[in-house]
Motif scaffolding. Structure first.
Motif, short mmCIF file in Angstrom:
data_model
loop_
_atom_site.label_atom_id
_atom_site.label_comp_id
_atom_site.label_asym_id
_atom_site.label_seq_id
_atom_site.Cartn_x
_atom_site.Cartn_y
_atom_site.Cartn_z
N HIS A 76 0.81 -1.21 0.00
CA HIS A 76 0.00 0.00 0.00
C HIS A 76 0.85 1.27 0.00
CE1 HIS A 76 -3.45 -2.52 0.59
NE2 HIS A 76 -2.97 -3.01 1.70
N VAL A 77 2.16 1.15 -0.10
CA VAL A 77 3.05 2.30 -0.07
C VAL A 77 3.66 2.49 -1.45
CG1 VAL A 77 5.12 3.31 0.96
CG2 VAL A 77 3.56 1.95 2.36
N SER A 100 6.49 9.52 0.03
CA SER A 100 5.84 8.23 -0.19
C SER A 100 4.36 8.39 0.09
CB SER A 100 6.42 7.16 0.73
OG SER A 100 7.76 6.90 0.39
N ILE A 102 0.74 6.61 1.00
CA ILE A 102 0.18 5.43 1.63
C ILE A 102 -1.26 5.32 1.16
CG2 ILE A 102 -0.38 4.29 3.79
CD1 ILE A 102 1.92 5.89 5.05
#
Length: 167
Positions: A76-77, A100, A102
């Motif tokens: 999910h990142v 990043s 999420i």
């Protein structure tokens, strides 16, 4: 009488120092033991990873089935490419961001690219005075997080700054 009182005083000083040392050692042991007991009551026992890995059937690449510790936790990142932009004022100042995203669910590459472009466009409208100090950085983070959520229609749950450099 003076001889007996003089002879009696040095043993009292020695015994007083000895009693104080014994009291300090005893209190230290009681305090340490009490801390250990409270720590055992509050902290849970550590999990034994060897027992879990032998009990769970192995999935792909030797990871436990279900993806609990494998790629499922990291999927999910999405790490964005570095963003380098001129600030609005002073125009000779550059900012470099590594962020990043999420995602709440699976990563959407198209959404990540759109969010990256939006962050670049937003950073070109920000002045150095707006992002100075901890409060300015906090406001910037909140603004970028809100823009990412709006641009992704709620698919992006959060964003994390990996680096933030101003030249």
């Amino acid at each position: 009488m003076t001889d007996s009182s003089v002879a009696a005083e040095p043993p009292k000083k020695k015994s007083a120092v000895m009693l104080t040392a014994i009291a300090v050692v005893a209190l230290t042991l009681v305090g340490g033991g009490g801390g250990w007991v409270v720590g055992k009551l509050i902290a849970p026992a550590p999990a034994k990873p060897e027992a879990e890995s032998h009990a769970a059937p192995a999935g792909e690449h030797g990871a436990p089935a279900g993806g609990e510790h494998g790629a499922g936790a990291v999927s999910h990142v999405k790490q964005l490419e570095p963003i380098i932009a001129n600030l609005a004022y002073p125009s000779d100042s550059l900012v470099r961001l590594e962020i990043s995203l999420i995602f709440g669910e699976n990563v959407d590459e198209a959404v990540a690219g759109t969010v990256q472009e939006d962050i670049l466009a937003y950073m070109r409208t920000v002045s150095l005075q707006q992002i100075q100090g901890p409060r300015g950085f906090s406001y910037l983070r909140d603004d970028l997080k809100e823009r990412a959520k709006l641009r992704s229609q709620g698919k992006v749950a959060d964003l994390v700054f990996r680096t933030f450099v101003i030249e």
